[in-house]
Write an enzyme that holds these catalytic residues in place. Sequence first.
Site, mmCIF file in Angstrom:
data_model
loop_
_atom_site.group_PDB
_atom_site.id
_atom_site.type_symbol
_atom_site.label_atom_id
_atom_site.label_comp_id
_atom_site.label_asym_id
_atom_site.label_seq_id
_atom_site.Cartn_x
_atom_site.Cartn_y
_atom_site.Cartn_z
ATOM 1 N N ASP A 89 -8.970 2.867 -8.855
ATOM 2 C CA ASP A 89 -7.896 2.362 -7.995
ATOM 3 C C ASP A 89 -8.144 2.681 -6.519
ATOM 4 O O ASP A 89 -7.353 2.295 -5.659
ATOM 5 C CB ASP A 89 -6.525 2.887 -8.450
ATOM 6 C CG ASP A 89 -6.413 4.399 -8.417
ATOM 7 O OD1 ASP A 89 -7.430 5.066 -8.666
ATOM 8 O OD2 ASP A 89 -5.314 4.920 -8.137
ATOM 9 N N HIS A 147 -2.430 15.350 -8.925
ATOM 10 C CA HIS A 147 -1.734 14.855 -7.733
ATOM 11 C C HIS A 147 -0.716 15.915 -7.326
ATOM 12 O O HIS A 147 -0.259 16.700 -8.150
ATOM 13 C CB HIS A 147 -0.994 13.546 -8.037
ATOM 14 C CG HIS A 147 -1.893 12.400 -8.368
ATOM 15 N ND1 HIS A 147 -2.394 11.547 -7.415
ATOM 16 C CD2 HIS A 147 -2.377 11.962 -9.559
ATOM 17 C CE1 HIS A 147 -3.153 10.633 -8.001
ATOM 18 N NE2 HIS A 147 -3.152 10.864 -9.302
ATOM 19 N N HIS A 157 0.769 4.941 -2.295
ATOM 20 C CA HIS A 157 0.336 5.351 -3.637
ATOM 21 C C HIS A 157 1.479 5.986 -4.427
ATOM 22 O O HIS A 157 1.406 7.127 -4.857
ATOM 23 C CB HIS A 157 -0.845 6.332 -3.516
ATOM 24 C CG HIS A 157 -1.633 6.490 -4.784
ATOM 25 N ND1 HIS A 157 -1.199 7.243 -5.847
ATOM 26 C CD2 HIS A 157 -2.834 6.003 -5.158
ATOM 27 C CE1 HIS A 157 -2.104 7.213 -6.812
ATOM 28 N NE2 HIS A 157 -3.111 6.463 -6.419
#
Length: 684
Positions: free
Chosen positions: A75, A396, A418
């Site tokens: 991505d 993350h 994002h």
Amino acid sequence: MSAIPAEESDQLLIRPLGAGQEVGRSCIILEFKGRKIMLDCGIHPGLEGMDALPYIDLIDPAEIDLLLISHFHLDHCGALPWFLQKTSFKGRTFMTHATKAIYRWLLSDYVKVSNISADDMLYTETDLEESMDKIETINFHEVKEVAGIKFWCYHAGHVLGAAMFMIEIAGVKLLYTGDFSRQEDRHLMAAEIPNIKPDILIIESTYGTHIHEKREEREARFCNTVHDIVNRGGRGLIPVFALGRAQELLLILDEYWQNHPELHDIPIYYASSLAKKCMAVYQTYVNAMNDKIRKQININNPFVFKHISNLKSMDHFDDIGPSVVMASPGMIQNGLSRELFESWCTDKRNGVIIAGYCVEGTLAKHIMSEPEEITTMSGQKLPLKMSVDYISFSAHTDYQQTSEFIRALKPPHVILVHGEQNEMARLKAALIREYEDNDEVHIEVHNPRNTEAVTLNFRGEKLAKVMGFLADKKPEQGQRVSGILVKRNFNYHILSPCDLSNYTDLAMSTVKQTQAIPYTGPFYLLYYQLQKLTGDVEELEIQEKPALKVFKSITVVQEPGMVVLEWLANPSNDMYADTVTTVILEVQSNPKIRKGAVQKVSKKLEMHVYSKRLEVMLQDIFGEDCVSVKDDSVLSVTVDGKTANINLETRAVECEEGSEDDESLREMVELAAQRLYEALTPVH
């Protein structure tokens, strides 16, 4: 009103072409001072073919100066071969060494397992191979400059080689985090906090306001869930991407199996066509990992596993009894993880553990809602009886890490990318709440949709550095410093013309002017007239021709029927040349000036010529060291300690005290002086 040139504009634009209020196809465009930068170029995992691309049709790829890739996940880099090979992009592309090494194999796997026709494929294996030559590498903290854009990168955690990029254009600094994690895990260091504060922070918002559970608790829950599945005779499927979280989970499982002898007979497979290549990359780049791994490598390589086998395809898989299989891809869209899922989903003893973030529109996201049945790739309906657990190892940042990172940097502008629309909105609201009562810190938070531009204004001061010769001496108050102002990208320098070649790529050129003027009068008249005007005339001889140097810059050479002027063109020399030309034309065209001048200077010029020639003659007779000029009207000759002085106006010769008895020296000098005078005196 005329438009301001892009290079002079104070407007900075940030436009997401992907990852704007969504997760997937990260692609951010930055425009400032006539420069354009693309940050990441990914594909959307939940879409196929051209639909998976960012909104590239809104830009002209030929205008992009620089493309920076933060890490190797699809991505963030999945559309890169297409962009480099199929568009008009001519800029430069950078990523870290580890990212480039893994990018090659990860995208090769993507090409092979994509379940679409060849016509719908974005690029081929050949395109991928050729794109490698266009990618340059950058070391962490290494400063590079492209088209006036300075940039460097910091460790981002997340995956091996992941980087946060700091970009500086005309003094304005922007930090793009890509995907990052502030929590150190078993093999990766936490993301660094830059010591330079950016004006703009483009930051991921994947988990919005969620708080991650503690690492120890998460690992224990994961291991217990796997243990429960194999204990009941089931098969455990852990869908992961071939690189990234997979290596973290392999380290955890290998250690857990080592500590539980009762599990040694139950196999663990790392099922990926890339397994061997990927592990070779991880074994190579241990120096990019945390201190724990770097210390351990001195004893043994932690990525050489004792209890885990590589499984390249289903053909090599003996599916008998309980086992644990870690298979790619992570969102179960196709490939080995999809094959195993469809094969095992109808048995309640089996279990699937979703260990990473799942994008909307993928099978992994769908089964988290525990539907009663699923649709296979062939269109068949199957009951979903296997257990489904979600234990996030996604590296993350959570809300706590994100807010602490922003608090440490205090950027005036925060751009959220994002993240799903709702998660992003919640994070934006939480950040605004956090700083609304803080008078000392003012932070604007933006969450643009795809293709929506955030416009900011930065008015920077223009400073010029004085360099080279001009900087040798410290200027005094009120002193004027003049030089050439040189602008290179966004830097201004004031230089002396003589320093241009030292500090710039500019070449210095000079224009030599030559002008011929008709002149038939005596050359000594020009000397007299120019000397009277300027007081700065030097007699020369150029290629055995009489010449004058006037104002130390204009050369006048006597040629038959003319004089030739030569000088280096510049405003002052051109003015001097005009003055000399005027004098020459005046002497040539006005007989009265010539006649009067001849009468006035004949005597002076005769003495001048006579003096020069007498000096040469006496040097020939007595030697160069014996003859000297005392002043304009006296020449001295010294031989064997005796000196005779000649008065040039009267040609009288007198011996100095102590030399009177040497008549022979006096007579010899006097005779030479007299004969030369007679030879030079014109016969009337």
